[in-house]
Write a protein that holds these residues in place. Structure first.
Motif, PDB file in Angstrom:
ATOM      1  N   LEU A 141       9.665   5.786  -3.948  1.00  0.00           N
ATOM      2  CA  LEU A 141       8.626   6.010  -3.365  1.00  0.00           C
ATOM      3  C   LEU A 141       7.876   7.367  -3.571  1.00  0.00           C
ATOM      4  O   LEU A 141       8.761   8.315  -3.541  1.00  0.00           O
ATOM      5  CB  LEU A 141       8.595   6.069  -1.792  1.00  0.00           C
ATOM      6  CG  LEU A 141       9.250   4.523  -1.206  1.00  0.00           C
ATOM      7  CD1 LEU A 141       9.796   4.895   0.214  1.00  0.00           C
ATOM      8  CD2 LEU A 141       7.894   3.445  -1.142  1.00  0.00           C
TER       9      LEU A 141
ATOM     10  N   GLY B 274       2.585   5.884   4.963  1.00  0.00           N
ATOM     11  CA  GLY B 274       2.940   4.902   3.768  1.00  0.00           C
ATOM     12  C   GLY B 274       4.357   4.493   3.330  1.00  0.00           C
ATOM     13  O   GLY B 274       4.401   3.490   2.885  1.00  0.00           O
ATOM     14  N   ALA B 275       4.962   5.586   3.406  1.00  0.00           N
ATOM     15  CA  ALA B 275       6.439   5.273   2.977  1.00  0.00           C
ATOM     16  C   ALA B 275       7.179   4.230   4.062  1.00  0.00           C
ATOM     17  O   ALA B 275       7.904   3.408   3.656  1.00  0.00           O
ATOM     18  CB  ALA B 275       7.342   6.668   3.192  1.00  0.00           C
TER      19      ALA B 275
ATOM     20  N   ALA C 126       5.628   0.732   3.324  1.00  0.00           N
ATOM     21  CA  ALA C 126       6.222   0.200   1.979  1.00  0.00           C
ATOM     22  C   ALA C 126       7.704  -0.176   2.403  1.00  0.00           C
ATOM     23  O   ALA C 126       8.171  -1.287   1.895  1.00  0.00           O
ATOM     24  CB  ALA C 126       6.028   1.078   0.966  1.00  0.00           C
TER      25      ALA C 126
ATOM     26  N   GLU D  91       7.615  -3.648   4.122  1.00  0.00           N
ATOM     27  CA  GLU D  91       7.617  -4.882   3.473  1.00  0.00           C
ATOM     28  C   GLU D  91       8.747  -5.359   2.799  1.00  0.00           C
ATOM     29  O   GLU D  91       9.230  -6.137   2.582  1.00  0.00           O
ATOM     30  CB  GLU D  91       6.370  -4.629   2.584  1.00  0.00           C
ATOM     31  CG  GLU D  91       4.880  -5.000   3.012  1.00  0.00           C
ATOM     32  CD  GLU D  91       3.913  -4.692   2.115  1.00  0.00           C
ATOM     33  OE1 GLU D  91       4.215  -5.021   0.882  1.00  0.00           O
ATOM     34  OE2 GLU D  91       2.865  -4.263   2.505  1.00  0.00           O
TER      35      GLU D  91
ATOM     36  N   MET E  35       3.228   2.601  -2.555  1.00  0.00           N
ATOM     37  CA  MET E  35       2.856   2.835  -1.166  1.00  0.00           C
ATOM     38  C   MET E  35       1.435   3.445  -1.126  1.00  0.00           C
ATOM     39  O   MET E  35       0.921   3.870  -1.813  1.00  0.00           O
ATOM     40  CB  MET E  35       3.883   3.624  -0.727  1.00  0.00           C
ATOM     41  CG  MET E  35       3.559   5.169  -1.230  1.00  0.00           C
ATOM     42  SD  MET E  35       5.152   6.226  -0.418  1.00  0.00           S
ATOM     43  CE  MET E  35       4.474   7.630  -0.068  1.00  0.00           C
ATOM     44  N   GLU E  36       0.865   3.029   0.174  1.00  0.00           N
ATOM     45  CA  GLU E  36      -0.525   3.512   0.488  1.00  0.00           C
ATOM     46  C   GLU E  36      -0.442   5.194   0.721  1.00  0.00           C
ATOM     47  O   GLU E  36       0.314   5.824   0.992  1.00  0.00           O
ATOM     48  CB  GLU E  36      -0.901   2.845   2.005  1.00  0.00           C
ATOM     49  CG  GLU E  36      -1.544   1.718   1.858  1.00  0.00           C
ATOM     50  CD  GLU E  36      -2.000   1.015   3.093  1.00  0.00           C
ATOM     51  OE1 GLU E  36      -2.441   1.980   3.734  1.00  0.00           O
ATOM     52  OE2 GLU E  36      -1.705   0.033   3.354  1.00  0.00           O
TER      53      GLU E  36
END
Ligand SMILES: Cc1cc2nc3c(=O)[nH]c(=O)nc-3n(C[C@H](O)[C@H](O)[C@H](O)COP(=O)(O)OP(=O)(O)OC[C@H]3O[C@@H](n4cnc5c(N)ncnc54)[C@H](O)[C@@H]3O)c2cc1C
Ligand SMILES: Nc1ncnc2c1ncn2[C@@H]1O[C@H](COP(=O)(O)O)[C@@H](O)[C@H]1O
Lengths: 256, 312
Positions: free
Chosen positions: B59, B69-70, B73, B76, B171-172
Motif C-alpha cells: 500500500l 484508504g489503507a 483496501a 477488500e 488504495m483510495e
C-alpha cells in the motif's frame, strides 16, 4: 463549530480495581471520576469553541453512577453531556463502544469529534479510529499541538521518530496526547454552573443498537490469571555512599 | 489459513514490531504474508521475506493521510483472500489502520497482546490488563481475527526466506494531507536495542537536570529514557518515552532516577534484566520491582556516580 468530546468515567485509579470473578468485568463503583486522559480533549475543545463560537458536548458510555466524572467535565466548561448507560452494554468491547458513541454523536450532529489516545483503564487505544470510520470522517490522530484557521484543522501528529504536520477540513475526528495543552481547573463558578447543565441519559436501543455487550464482541475470554510480579531486591538508604552500590552492581552485571 | 502481518514504515524500513510479529507468525503457520504501508518497497520486501512473508501486499501512502484508504483496501483484500488473522503493532499507523479496519469489517480487536497461539483452528490471544497485573486469554472467533501486539512481545529472528513477492494494492486517497515529516534525532544508541537504559523522571526537578541522565547514559554506553511526565513537560522529545504509550525496552540494566514507578511506566520496562532505582521516597512503587533501590536524592547520587564512573 459543534464539537463532540468523548469522555469516560472510570473508577478512581488511586484505588485498586476489582474484577467480578464470574463475569471478569471491572466492578464499577457508584462514584467514578473523569478519566484524566480526557481532560486534554476537553481543554482542546474549549479552546477551539472559544475561538470559533462553538459548542462542546460530551459523550460518555458506561454506568452513569453518581455522574461525578461528568460533572467534573462540565465544570471545566463543556455545555452539555450525553450519557449512554445501558445494562446490556456491560462488558462491551472497543467496537461496541465505538458503535454506541458514533451513533450518539451522529444523532446530535457534529463538525469535530475529539477523543484521548487511550483510556486509563481500558487502553485499547482504537475506539477513536473506529468512531472515525463509522462516521466516515478523516482522523487526525496523536495530536501534540493543534491549530485551526481558514476552516482547516492542522496538528502535529506524534510518530515513533518525531512528528508529522497533517491537516484536514471538518467534519473530522482528532485524538490528543497529554502533551497537547494544559487542562484548566474548574473554577468555583464552573462547579456551580455544572449542576444546572443538561445531561441527557439514553440507552443503546434508543440509538438503534440492538446487539451489545459480549454477545457482539466476536470473542470470548477463556482464562484469567494473575501475572507474577517481580521481587524487590536490596533497598538501602543513601548515606553518601549509595552510588558505590550502583557501581558494584554495574560491575557484577559486567556493564563496566 | 494465512496469517498476515501489517507493517508500517518507520524511517524507511519495516517497523521493528512487524518483524517480531512475522517471526511469531511463521512459527504458527506456513502461509504468512505481510501488508506494507510505505514507499521503500524493494528493501522492505527483502527484510519482510527474510522474516517469513512469502508475499507482501504493498500500500503506497502518497502524501495523504493513509489510514482510511489503507483500511478500505485491506478490507477488500481480506474479503477476497480470507486470512485467519491480521497482526498489528502499536505504532500510530498500525492503530489507525487496525481501528478503521475493525469498524469497517465489524470484527473485534484484541489490543495489547503479549502472546498469540493457535489451538487447532482457534486463535487465542493473551493480553495483560489493569496495568499488567492480570493476564487474559481471549478466543478470537471473528475472521480475520485482529490482534494488536505490544512491541517486544516476541523476538525478531530472520530466517532463510527469499525476498517476498510484491503485490501492489490500489488504495483510495486520504482526505487529509501530510504537509511535513520531522525526525527528532536522539543521540546515542537506539533505545529499544540498547543494553543499558538510563531513565529520568520528574524527580530530577527540571529540564536542565536531565543532563545528569545524559552523562550517566553516555558513560555506560547506554540510551536515554524518560517518563511521560518528563516528556509532557517538554524536557525531552517523545521518542524517549518509555511505557504504555511509549517504547518498550528490555535492556540488561535499567536505571530509573526520580521515577515513581507508575504502572503505565512499569509496563514498558519491567522485563529488564536488572533494575536499579534512585528515589527519595522510600515508599515509591518503583522500589517494589527494583533489584537495587537507593533511597536518596538524585541530585547527590547521580553526580557522585558520574564522578566514580569518570574516574574509571
Ligand atoms: C493512559 C495513560 C498512559 C500513560 N502512559 C505512560 C507512559 O507510556 N510512560 C510513562 O512514563 N508514564 C505514562 N503515564 C503516566 C504515568 O501514570 C505517570 O504519571 C508517570 O509515569 C509519572 O512520571 P514520573 O515518575 O516522572 O513522575 P512522578 O510520578 O511525579 O514521580 C516523581 C518521583 O520522583 C521522586 N523524587 C522527587 N524529587 C526527587 C529527588 N530530588 N531525588 C530522588 N527522587 C525524587 C518522587 O518521590 C517521585 O516518586 C500514562 C498515564 C496514563 C493515564
Ligand atoms: N466508554 C467511553 N465513553 C466515552 N469515551 C470513550 C469511551 N471509551 C473510550 N472513549 C474515548 O476513546 C479514547 C480511547 O479509549 P480506548 O480505546 O478505550 O483506549 C478515550 O481516551 C476516550 O476519549
Amino acid at each position: 463549530m459543534r464539537i463532540a468530546v468523548c469522555a469516560k468515567q472510570i473508577p478512581d485509579p488511586a484505588t485498586p480495581y476489582e474484577l467480578d470473578p464470574e463475569t471478569h468485568f471491572v466492578v464499577r463503583p457508584e462514584e467514578q471520576v473523569l478519566d484524566d486522559t480526557d481532560r486534554y480533549g476537553i481543554e482542546v475543545a474549549l479552546q477551539l469553541a472559544e475561538a470559533a463560537e462553538g459548542t462542546v458536548t460530551l459523550f460518555s458510555m458506561g454506568p452513569a453512577g453518581s455522574m461525578q466524572g461528568i460533572r467534573q467535565a462540565l465544570a471545566m466548561g463543556a455545555d452539555k453531556a450525553v450519557v449512554i448507560d445501558d445494562e446490556g452494554l456491560r462488558g462491551s468491547g472497543a467496537l461496541t463502544t465505538a458503535r454506541v458513541l458514533a451513533a450518539a454523536i451522529e444523532k446530535e450532529g457534529f463538525d469535530l469529534v475529539i477523543a484521548g489516545t487511550e483510556s486509563t483503564d481500558g487502553y485499547t487505544g482504537i475506539v477513536p479510529q473506529q468512531i472515525a470510520e463509522l462516521l466516515d470522517v478523516p482522523a487526525l490522530t496523536f495530536a501534540r499541538a493543534f491549530s485551526h484557521d481558514d476552516g482547516k484543522l492542522r496538528i502535529e501528529r506524534q510518530t515513533e521518530v518525531g512528528y508529522d504536520v497533517v491537516e484536514t477540513e471538518p467534519p473530522a475526528l482528532m485524538t490528543v496526547t497529554s502533551g497537547v495543552v494544559e487542562p484548566r481547573y474548574p473554577t468555583f463558578k464552573g462547579i456551580m454552573q455544572a449542576k444546572q447543565k443538561p445531561v441527557e441519559q439514553i440507552t443503546a436501543a434508543e440509538l438503534g443498537i440492538e446487539e451489545t455487550g459480549s454477545v457482539a464482541a466476536g470473542q470470548a475470554i477463556t482464562a484469567v490469571s494473575p501475572v507474577p510480579s517481580r521481587e524487590a531486591g536490596l533497598k538501602i538508604e543513601d548515606d553518601g555512599e549509595g552510588f558505590a552500590e550502583i557501581v558494584k552492581m554495574l560491575e557484577e552485571r559486567k556493564v563496566i | 489459513m494465512a496469517i498476515w502481518v501489517f507493517s508500517s514504515e518507520v524511517e524507511g524500513a519495516p517497523s521493528p514490531t512487524s518483524l517480531e510479529l512475522l517471526t511469531k507468525a511463521r512459527s504458527l503457520d506456513t502461509d504468512v504474508a505481510a501488508v506494507y504501508l510505505g514507499t521503500s518497497i524493494e528493501e522492505a520486501a527483502t527484510v519482510l521475506g527474510a522474516h517469513g512473508a512469502a508475499t507482501v501486499y504493498h500500500l503506497s501512502p502518497a502524501g495523504a493521510l493513509p489510514a482510511a484508504g489503507a483500511a478500505g483496501a485491506l478490507a477488500e483484500l481480506a474479503s477476497a483472500e480470507s486470512p485467519r488473522a491480521i497482526l498489528f503493532g502499536m505504532g500510530p499507523d498500525d492503530r489507525d489502520v487496525a481501528g478503521r479496519f475493525s469498524a469497517r469489517t465489524g470484527t473485534a480487536v484484541v489490543a495489547n497482546a503479549i502472546d498469540i497461539r493457535l489451538d487447532g483452528d482457534t486463535l487465542i490471544a493473551s493480553n495483560e490488563i489493569l496495568g499488567g497485573t492480570v493476564r487474559v486469554d481471549t478466543e478470537v472467533a471473528d475472521r480475520p481475527g485482529i490482534v494488536i501486539a505490544r512491541p517486544k512481545a516476541f523476538t525478531a529472528e530472520p530466517g532463510d526466506g527469499a525476498a517476498a513477492t510484491v503485490t501492489p494494492v490500489a488504495m483510495e486517497d486520504g482526505r487529509g494531507t501530510v504537509l511535513e515529516s520531522h525526525v527528532e534525532q536522539s543521540e546515542g544508541p537506539d533505545l529499544t536495542k540498547a543494553d543499558v537504559v538510563v531513565s529520568g523522571g520528574r524527580g530530577l526537578g527540571g529540564a536542565d537536570k536531565f543532563e545528569l541522565i545524559d552523562k550517566v547514559a553516555g558513560l555506560l554506553g547506554g540510551a536515554v529514557g524518560a517518563t511521560r511526565a518528563v516528556v509532557d513537560s517538554g524536557w525531552v522529545p517523545y521518542s524517549h518515552q518509555i511505557g504504555q504509550t511509549g517504547k518498550t525496552v528490555k535492556p540488561s540494566v535499567y536505571i530509573a532516577a526520580g521515577i515513581s514507578g507508575a504502572m503505565q511506566h512499569v509496563v514498558g520496562m519491567k522485563d529488564s534484566g536488572t533494575i536499579i532505582a534512585i528515589n527519595k521516597d522510600p515508599e515509591a512503587p518503583i522500589f517494589g520491582i527494583a533489584d537495587l533501590g537507593i533511597v536518596g536524592d538524585v541530585n547527590t547520587v547521580l553526580p557522585k556516580l558520574i564522578e566514580a564512573l569518570e574516574a574509571r
